[in-house]
Design a protein around this motif. Structure first.
Motif, PDB file in Angstrom:
ATOM      1  N   PRO A 155      18.133 -18.133   4.953  1.00 16.87           N
ATOM      2  CA  PRO A 155      19.267 -17.438   4.354  1.00 16.87           C
ATOM      3  C   PRO A 155      19.285 -17.543   2.838  1.00 16.87           C
ATOM      4  CG  PRO A 155      19.973 -19.487   5.370  1.00 16.87           C
ATOM      5  CD  PRO A 155      18.558 -19.248   5.804  1.00 16.87           C
ATOM      6  N   VAL A 156      19.711 -16.468   2.199  1.00 16.50           N
ATOM      7  CA  VAL A 156      19.839 -16.472   0.746  1.00 16.50           C
ATOM      8  C   VAL A 156      20.981 -17.394   0.338  1.00 16.50           C
ATOM      9  CG1 VAL A 156      20.353 -15.035  -1.258  1.00 16.50           C
ATOM     10  CG2 VAL A 156      18.927 -14.124   0.584  1.00 16.50           C
ATOM     11  N   LEU A 157      22.041 -17.430   1.177  1.00 18.12           N
ATOM     12  CA  LEU A 157      23.205 -18.260   0.889  1.00 18.12           C
ATOM     13  C   LEU A 157      23.176 -19.511   1.753  1.00 18.12           C
ATOM     14  CD1 LEU A 157      26.045 -18.402  -0.532  1.00 18.12           C
ATOM     15  CD2 LEU A 157      26.963 -17.485   1.592  1.00 18.12           C
ATOM     16  N   LEU A 158      23.220 -20.665   1.141  1.00 20.92           N
ATOM     17  CA  LEU A 158      23.235 -21.927   1.877  1.00 20.92           C
ATOM     18  C   LEU A 158      24.633 -22.506   1.965  1.00 20.92           C
ATOM     19  CD1 LEU A 158      20.005 -23.584   0.427  1.00 20.92           C
ATOM     20  CD2 LEU A 158      20.273 -22.255   2.522  1.00 20.92           C
ATOM     21  N   HIS A 159      25.518 -22.117   1.077  1.00 20.18           N
ATOM     22  CA  HIS A 159      26.898 -22.586   1.130  1.00 20.18           C
ATOM     23  C   HIS A 159      27.782 -21.644   0.320  1.00 20.18           C
ATOM     24  CE1 HIS A 159      30.314 -25.312   1.346  1.00 20.18           C
ATOM     25  NE2 HIS A 159      30.494 -25.120   0.042  1.00 20.18           N
ATOM     26  N   GLY A 160      29.001 -21.464   0.782  1.00 16.34           N
ATOM     27  CA  GLY A 160      29.934 -20.618   0.041  1.00 16.34           C
ATOM     28  C   GLY A 160      31.333 -20.757   0.600  1.00 16.34           C
ATOM     29  N   PRO A 161      32.358 -20.479  -0.195  1.00 19.13           N
ATOM     30  CA  PRO A 161      33.741 -20.566   0.263  1.00 19.13           C
ATOM     31  C   PRO A 161      34.059 -19.467   1.260  1.00 19.13           C
ATOM     32  CG  PRO A 161      33.656 -19.564  -1.901  1.00 19.13           C
ATOM     33  CD  PRO A 161      32.273 -20.047  -1.606  1.00 19.13           C
ATOM     34  N   LYS A 162      34.974 -19.741   2.156  1.00 16.01           N
ATOM     35  CA  LYS A 162      35.336 -18.775   3.183  1.00 16.01           C
ATOM     36  C   LYS A 162      35.822 -17.465   2.580  1.00 16.01           C
ATOM     37  CE  LYS A 162      36.330 -17.032   7.178  1.00 16.01           C
ATOM     38  NZ  LYS A 162      35.231 -16.496   8.010  1.00 16.01           N
TER      39      LYS A 162
END
Length: 211
Positions: A155-162
């Motif tokens: 995945p390009v995103l490993l963490h992010g806010p809801k």
């Protein structure tokens, strides 16, 4: 992982890795959103039709392969029963025919697998194009500078806010109620039966002669 999901993720990663809006870092504050391409695709009404068309195409390939295998098995059984009464010339001709049929079956199976993947890509393209346009629209309307893909093998995103997840916004933009649709059952990675793997007919005949 099923072939359907592999194709979804492969195409999504290539086509929908990120989307930029007309804003630039110099002109507007950086705003990043993300979405699960696999989730959105599974919720789109087109997904069920894609799955149905893919299943029908897979069944056609499977029927053709089964017919080839049945023809091979019939001729192989006839050879086994009559090999002892055949002349060397006839026996060699029959063995050559059976070897050719084996090769033809194996080649068809490889071709069918590739054809199935190409069919999946063709069926998915309109849905992915629609999804891309919707992501562009949602990003522009809501001031997102980038939209990342949160699923896939890498995945390009490993963490992010809801609050950065715009998946439901994308679905609503397309007129789809988030969570209302059930993800369709994915097609098996291989729907065609295995090609014959028995030893070449010639080897069987030679063993029989030694006895």
């Amino acid at each position: 992982m099923t072939t359907m999901n592999k194709i979804r993720l492969a195409l999504a990663a290539a086509a929908l890795t990120f989307t930029t809006t007309t804003a630039t870092l110099a002109q507007a504050p950086l705003k990043i959103g993300y979405t699960s391409v696999d989730y959105v695709l599974s919720q789109m009404p087109e997904s069920k039709q894609i799955e149905s068309d893919l299943k029908a195409y897979s069944s056609q390939l499977e029927a053709q392969l089964k017919s080839k295998i049945a023809d091979y098995q019939t001729k192989a059984e006839a050879y086994q029963k009559g090999a002892s009464a055949m002349t060397e010339v006839v026996r060699a001709d029959k063995e050559k025919e059976l070897t050719g049929l084996q090769g033809s079956i194996q080649e068809f199976q490889r071709s069918a697998d590739n054809s199935l993947q190409q069919k999946q890509q063709t069926l998915l393209k309109p849905a992915l194009d629609k999804l891309q346009k919707t992501i562009d629209a949602v990003a522009t309307e809501n001031g997102y500078t980038y939209v990342l893909n949160s699923d896939g093998a890498s995945p390009v995103l490993l963490h992010g806010p809801k609050e950065g997840d715009i998946s439901d916004m994308i679905l609503k933009k397309m007129g789809v109620t988030p969570g209302a649709a059930q993800a369709p059952a994915a097609a098996p990675a291989k729907t065609t039966p295995a090609a014959p793997t028995a030893a070449p007919a010639g080897n069987t005949a030679k063993k029989g002669k030694k006895k």
